[in-house]
Design an enzyme around this catalytic site. Structure first.
Site, PDB file in Angstrom:
ATOM      1  N   SER A 130     -11.563   6.570  -7.317  1.00 38.94           N
ATOM      2  CA  SER A 130     -11.931   6.245  -8.694  1.00 38.94           C
ATOM      3  C   SER A 130     -11.801   4.751  -8.941  1.00 38.94           C
ATOM      4  O   SER A 130     -10.878   4.113  -8.450  1.00 38.94           O
ATOM      5  CB  SER A 130     -10.994   7.005  -9.624  1.00 38.94           C
ATOM      6  OG  SER A 130     -11.074   6.479 -10.903  1.00 38.94           O
ATOM      7  N   ALA A 165       7.807  -1.365   1.235  1.00 32.93           N
ATOM      8  CA  ALA A 165       8.773  -1.476   2.341  1.00 32.93           C
ATOM      9  C   ALA A 165       8.574  -0.263   3.239  1.00 32.93           C
ATOM     10  O   ALA A 165       8.340   0.838   2.749  1.00 32.93           O
ATOM     11  CB  ALA A 165      10.195  -1.488   1.802  1.00 32.93           C
ATOM     12  N   LYS A 187      11.019  -6.556   8.235  1.00 28.21           N
ATOM     13  CA  LYS A 187      12.171  -5.878   7.632  1.00 28.21           C
ATOM     14  C   LYS A 187      13.041  -5.353   8.770  1.00 28.21           C
ATOM     15  O   LYS A 187      12.612  -4.470   9.521  1.00 28.21           O
ATOM     16  CB  LYS A 187      11.674  -4.707   6.766  1.00 28.21           C
ATOM     17  CG  LYS A 187      12.768  -3.767   6.334  1.00 28.21           C
ATOM     18  CD  LYS A 187      12.237  -2.587   5.564  1.00 28.21           C
ATOM     19  CE  LYS A 187      13.339  -1.587   5.299  1.00 28.21           C
ATOM     20  NZ  LYS A 187      12.859  -0.384   4.639  1.00 28.21           N
ATOM     21  N   PRO A 236      20.784  -1.010   9.722  1.00 29.26           N
ATOM     22  CA  PRO A 236      19.795  -1.742  10.519  1.00 29.26           C
ATOM     23  C   PRO A 236      18.915  -0.823  11.364  1.00 29.26           C
ATOM     24  O   PRO A 236      19.259   0.342  11.583  1.00 29.26           O
ATOM     25  CB  PRO A 236      20.675  -2.594  11.436  1.00 29.26           C
ATOM     26  CG  PRO A 236      21.901  -1.761  11.630  1.00 29.26           C
ATOM     27  CD  PRO A 236      22.062  -0.882  10.422  1.00 29.26           C
ATOM     28  N   VAL A 277     -13.887  11.824  -9.176  1.00 30.76           N
ATOM     29  CA  VAL A 277     -14.108  13.255  -8.917  1.00 30.76           C
ATOM     30  C   VAL A 277     -13.786  13.971 -10.230  1.00 30.76           C
ATOM     31  O   VAL A 277     -12.681  13.831 -10.759  1.00 30.76           O
ATOM     32  CB  VAL A 277     -13.212  13.751  -7.769  1.00 30.76           C
ATOM     33  CG1 VAL A 277     -13.245  15.270  -7.662  1.00 30.76           C
ATOM     34  CG2 VAL A 277     -13.646  13.111  -6.457  1.00 30.76           C
ATOM     35  N   LEU A 321       1.543  10.985  -1.899  1.00 33.41           N
ATOM     36  CA  LEU A 321       2.350  11.477  -3.018  1.00 33.41           C
ATOM     37  C   LEU A 321       1.961  12.889  -3.427  1.00 33.41           C
ATOM     38  O   LEU A 321       2.770  13.629  -3.982  1.00 33.41           O
ATOM     39  CB  LEU A 321       2.208  10.533  -4.212  1.00 33.41           C
ATOM     40  CG  LEU A 321       2.702   9.090  -3.971  1.00 33.41           C
ATOM     41  CD1 LEU A 321       2.352   8.190  -5.151  1.00 33.41           C
ATOM     42  CD2 LEU A 321       4.200   9.071  -3.710  1.00 33.41           C
ATOM     43  N   THR A 330      10.644   5.789   2.629  1.00 26.92           N
ATOM     44  CA  THR A 330      10.045   6.815   3.477  1.00 26.92           C
ATOM     45  C   THR A 330       8.667   7.292   3.009  1.00 26.92           C
ATOM     46  O   THR A 330       8.081   8.156   3.663  1.00 26.92           O
ATOM     47  CB  THR A 330      10.992   8.038   3.568  1.00 26.92           C
ATOM     48  OG1 THR A 330      11.481   8.335   2.266  1.00 26.92           O
ATOM     49  CG2 THR A 330      12.138   7.756   4.517  1.00 26.92           C
ATOM     50  N   GLY A 331       8.144   6.744   1.901  1.00 27.77           N
ATOM     51  CA  GLY A 331       6.839   7.203   1.406  1.00 27.77           C
ATOM     52  C   GLY A 331       5.736   6.988   2.442  1.00 27.77           C
ATOM     53  O   GLY A 331       4.963   7.899   2.765  1.00 27.77           O
TER      54      GLY A 331
HETATM   55  P1  FAD Z   1      -1.815   6.531  -5.263  1.00 25.09           P
HETATM   56  O1  FAD Z   1      -1.454   5.149  -4.898  1.00 25.09           O
HETATM   57  O2  FAD Z   1      -1.418   7.029  -6.611  1.00 25.09           O
HETATM   58  O3  FAD Z   1      -3.382   6.653  -5.096  1.00 25.09           O
HETATM   59  C1  FAD Z   1      -4.110   7.707  -5.671  1.00 25.09           C
HETATM   60  C2  FAD Z   1      -5.582   7.446  -5.493  1.00 25.09           C
HETATM   61  O4  FAD Z   1      -6.288   8.586  -5.928  1.00 25.09           O
HETATM   62  C3  FAD Z   1      -6.134   6.252  -6.256  1.00 25.09           C
HETATM   63  O5  FAD Z   1      -7.040   5.544  -5.456  1.00 25.09           O
HETATM   64  C4  FAD Z   1      -6.890   6.894  -7.417  1.00 25.09           C
HETATM   65  O6  FAD Z   1      -7.951   6.099  -7.869  1.00 25.09           O
HETATM   66  C5  FAD Z   1      -7.368   8.155  -6.725  1.00 25.09           C
HETATM   67  N1  FAD Z   1      -7.726   9.230  -7.636  1.00 25.09           N
HETATM   68  C6  FAD Z   1      -6.922   9.948  -8.444  1.00 25.09           C
HETATM   69  N2  FAD Z   1      -7.636  10.837  -9.157  1.00 25.09           N
HETATM   70  C7  FAD Z   1      -8.923  10.682  -8.766  1.00 25.09           C
HETATM   71  C8  FAD Z   1     -10.153  11.281  -9.141  1.00 25.09           C
HETATM   72  N3  FAD Z   1     -10.205  12.229 -10.068  1.00 25.09           N
HETATM   73  N4  FAD Z   1     -11.285  10.858  -8.548  1.00 25.09           N
HETATM   74  C9  FAD Z   1     -11.261   9.895  -7.606  1.00 25.09           C
HETATM   75  N5  FAD Z   1     -10.123   9.297  -7.216  1.00 25.09           N
HETATM   76  C10 FAD Z   1      -8.979   9.678  -7.801  1.00 25.09           C
HETATM   77  N6  FAD Z   1       6.878   4.163  -0.121  1.00 25.09           N
HETATM   78  C11 FAD Z   1       7.366   3.427   0.892  1.00 25.09           C
HETATM   79  O7  FAD Z   1       7.078   3.722   2.050  1.00 25.09           O
HETATM   80  N7  FAD Z   1       8.175   2.360   0.658  1.00 25.09           N
HETATM   81  C12 FAD Z   1       8.551   1.998  -0.580  1.00 25.09           C
HETATM   82  O8  FAD Z   1       9.254   1.009  -0.741  1.00 25.09           O
HETATM   83  C13 FAD Z   1       8.101   2.791  -1.667  1.00 25.09           C
HETATM   84  N8  FAD Z   1       8.453   2.503  -2.930  1.00 25.09           N
HETATM   85  C14 FAD Z   1       8.018   3.298  -3.942  1.00 25.09           C
HETATM   86  C15 FAD Z   1       8.487   3.078  -5.245  1.00 25.09           C
HETATM   87  C16 FAD Z   1       8.100   3.927  -6.274  1.00 25.09           C
HETATM   88  C17 FAD Z   1       8.623   3.682  -7.652  1.00 25.09           C
HETATM   89  C18 FAD Z   1       7.212   5.000  -6.016  1.00 25.09           C
HETATM   90  C19 FAD Z   1       6.774   5.914  -7.109  1.00 25.09           C
HETATM   91  C20 FAD Z   1       6.723   5.202  -4.746  1.00 25.09           C
HETATM   92  C21 FAD Z   1       7.140   4.384  -3.694  1.00 25.09           C
HETATM   93  N9  FAD Z   1       6.721   4.611  -2.397  1.00 25.09           N
HETATM   94  C22 FAD Z   1       7.232   3.875  -1.373  1.00 25.09           C
HETATM   95  C23 FAD Z   1       5.717   5.619  -2.101  1.00 25.09           C
HETATM   96  C24 FAD Z   1       4.375   4.930  -1.964  1.00 25.09           C
HETATM   97  O9  FAD Z   1       4.104   4.156  -3.095  1.00 25.09           O
HETATM   98  C25 FAD Z   1       3.261   5.963  -1.772  1.00 25.09           C
HETATM   99  O10 FAD Z   1       3.629   6.835  -0.742  1.00 25.09           O
HETATM  100  C26 FAD Z   1       1.971   5.294  -1.406  1.00 25.09           C
HETATM  101  O11 FAD Z   1       1.662   4.249  -2.279  1.00 25.09           O
HETATM  102  C27 FAD Z   1       0.837   6.292  -1.355  1.00 25.09           C
HETATM  103  O12 FAD Z   1       0.373   6.635  -2.614  1.00 25.09           O
HETATM  104  P2  FAD Z   1      -0.920   7.559  -2.680  1.00 25.09           P
HETATM  105  O13 FAD Z   1      -1.998   6.883  -1.940  1.00 25.09           O
HETATM  106  O14 FAD Z   1      -0.535   8.918  -2.240  1.00 25.09           O
HETATM  107  O15 FAD Z   1      -1.229   7.629  -4.236  1.00 25.09           O
END
Ligand code: FAD
Length: 518
Positions: A36, A47, A75, A93, A198, A349, A360-361
């Site tokens: 989107s 990280a 890191k 570490p 979507v 997520l 660990t994300g």
């Molecule tokens: P998102 O980044 O939310 O991406 C979702 C995607 O789906 C976007 O492109 C959006 O446009 C799309 N989308 C949603 N709905 C639709 C639709 N209807 N149509 C089309 N597209 C759509 N992980 C680490 O490894 N290290 C860290 O230090 C770390 N820190 C974090 C701190 C916080 C506070 C949080 C919440 C998470 C952290 N994570 C960390 C986890 C990490 O951010 C995620 O695992 C990673 O960014 C993956 O996110 P994602 O791609 O699953 O989701």
């Protein structure tokens, strides 16, 4: 075979999945990624974990290519600040333990350490972090030549589960820049990129996904659908109604507020580690990238309001935070009951998430993708293959959950309701007995969570010794050994660390050199 994959979502998980599938299968599998333009990515997740190197190796990417473009840094550890008492810090570490007479050096330290810093007596990396050193010389050579150096010299590409050595570092990177970099990588190799929303997910009569409907590009049909829509879980949780198993009872932090802080690194230097600073209702992360710091307060909304959390974070950062916009995030803590149902796999997520205390994300994403490749389905869609995938993904998340719960249980802090409650909160089945066991004998491979979850026994040991809240007993047998050998080994750790601190460039110097900055 399944030939057509549709990925919905273009965050870190979507682009990592698209790139990896392309690197694995080439054009034998067609990949379309739809993202989107209206729904933002989560905007954090910078990280990582030392296994991330396998991901970039698999894609055939060299550090000098991708790191400058993503403002990435090294890191070497996580620095835990104030988890035991104000002003106290220790490192977890990326370094396996040395062994003397069959006992890890930490056992010896508990029996009779050289100093009150187990991390500096037992690990070289702690001193490198305190001195803000880079793990590489300006020539590019790694500080510890024993570590496997050159991916190109290997005839095959490795994945997480074949990791034989402990690589000494992970990366920090700008998540948005990495997604952009991987977009280019994947589309240049044939991934079709659709920028669109979507708006619907259509199921067939069996309840499998037939196609997704986009606002402007019509229907997208595929064999396998990958849900990378983040916490929305649009395909798996919403369209296929797969339940979510919450970890909230044992890990109460459910919100975060984040800032991106520009910093003059030449003046301030760059720590080669993530810092996790314990606070009144959670903890603050500090992630030094090249040119800015990512920081955020992860907290429990039962103990702290969003305004208070933002104020606390701004005070923590100081005047540099004044004109910056804060990003408030609600976190869904737990995992989907099953990450793969019918022809839909959730990665990122949407599959699951625990708070980012051990970064660990991205590890979960990498693990999910690697397992997807290993379990890639045929047109017969064998249930046993899906079941095997689901079991591994669930184990990895349940294992990390247990490790994180230990962080709160074993922390010595008890100075307010949040930290007091940490001692009595629900803990996952099995952890109570394991903690009993670890107090009598430090964790080893027989006594930690029994399935692959990324962490090795040395990580558990480092946390128990560093957090200081549980009383630990050293092995009585150590009294019967010659004591000098372990003391010699600890002295050697100190000597090696001193030599390396003197010889290695600072983390800032290394990356300024890589960027060609004066
Ligand atoms: P998102 O980044 O939310 O991406 C979702 C995607 O789906 C976007 O492109 C959006 O446009 C799309 N989308 C949603 N709905 C639709 C639709 N209807 N149509 C089309 N597209 C759509 N992980 C680490 O490894 N290290 C860290 O230090 C770390 N820190 C974090 C701190 C916080 C506070 C949080 C919440 C998470 C952290 N994570 C960390 C986890 C990490 O951010 C995620 O695992 C990673 O960014 C993956 O996110 P994602 O791609 O699953 O989701």
């Amino acid at each position: 075979m399944v030939k057509k994959v549709i990925i919905v979502g273009g965050g870190t998980s979507g682009w990592m999945t698209a790139s990896y599938l392309r690197a694995a299968f080439g054009d034998r599998v067609a990949v379309t990624l739809v993202e989107s333009k209206n729904i933002a990515t989560i905007g954090v997740g910078e990280a990582t974990f030392s296994t991330i190197r396998h991901f970039f190796d698999y894609l055939g990417l060299e550090e000098r290519e991708w790191m400058p473009e993503c403002h990435a840094t090294y890191k070497l550890a996580i620095r835990f600040q104030n988890w035991r008492a104000p002003g106290h810090h220790f490192y977890h570490p990326f370094e396996r333990l040395r062994v003397v007479d069959g006992f890890p050096l930490t056992d010896w330290w508990l029996h009779n350490g050289l100093s009150d810093r187990f991390d500096r007596d037992c690990f070289v990396i702690s001193s490198l972090c305190d001195a803000k050193r880079s793990p590489r010389y300006l020539s590019g050579a790694l500080f510890e030549q024993d570590f496997e150096e050159n991916a190109e010299q290997r005839a095959y590409r490795t994945t997480l589960t074949e990791q034989g050595t402990q690589f000494p570092y992970a990366y920090h990177f700008d998540a948005a820049l990495l997604a952009r970099y991987l977009t280019r990588y994947a589309t240049e190799r044939g991934v079709r990129h659709v920028l669109d929303d979507v708006v619907d997910v259509r199921l067939d009569e069996r309840g499998w996904i037939d196609h997704v409907v986009t606002r402007e590009h019509g229907e997208l049909k595929g064999d396998l659908f990958v849900d990378c829509t983040g916490f929305r879980g649009m395909l798996l949780n919403k369209a296929l109604s797969v339940p979510f198993v919450s970890y909230q009872d044992s890990l109460p932090n459910d919100r975060a507020v984040a800032l991106r802080v520009p910093v003059d690194m030449a003046e301030h230097g760059m720590r080669p580690c993530t810092t996790a600073t314990a606070m009144d209702a959670g903890w603050i992360w500090t992630i030094p990238l090249y040119g800015r710091v990512g920081t955020g307060y992860v907290y429990a909304s039962d103990y702290c309001e969003p305004e208070e959390a933002e104020r606390t974070l701004r005070e923590f950062v100081g005047p540099m935070a004044d004109s910056l916009e804060a990003n408030h995030i609600r976190m869904r803590i737990g995992r989907s009951e099953r990450s793969w149902v019918n022809n839909c796999v959730a990665i990122g997520l949407s599959s699951g998430f625990v708070e980012p205390l051990e970064s660990t994300g991205v590890f979960f994403i990498q693990h999910g993708i690697e397992q997807l490749v290993k379990h890639f389905p045929s047109e017969h869609w064998d249930d046993r293959v899906r079941e095997s995938y689901n079991q591994r993904v669930a184990n990895a998340m349940d294992g990390v959950r247990e490790f994180l719960v230990l962080h709160y249980r074993a922390a010595a802090r008890s100075d307010n309701p949040y930290w007091k409650d940490a001692a009595t909160r629900v803990i996952p089945d099995g952890l109570g007995e394991r903690m009993e066991q670890w107090q009598a004998k430090l964790p080893d491979s027989e006594t930690i969570f029994p399935h692959y979850h990324g962490f090795e026994p040395y990580s558990y040991v480092a946390m128990l010794l560093g957090l200081g809240g549980l009383s630990l007993t050293s092995s009585p047998a150590l009294r019967l050994f010659d004591q000098s050998r372990a003391a010699d080994e600890m002295r050697l750790v100190h000597e090696q660390a001193k030599t390396l601190v003197a010889k290695l460039p600072s983390q800032y110097e290394y990356f300024a050199h890589l960027h060609g900055d004066p």
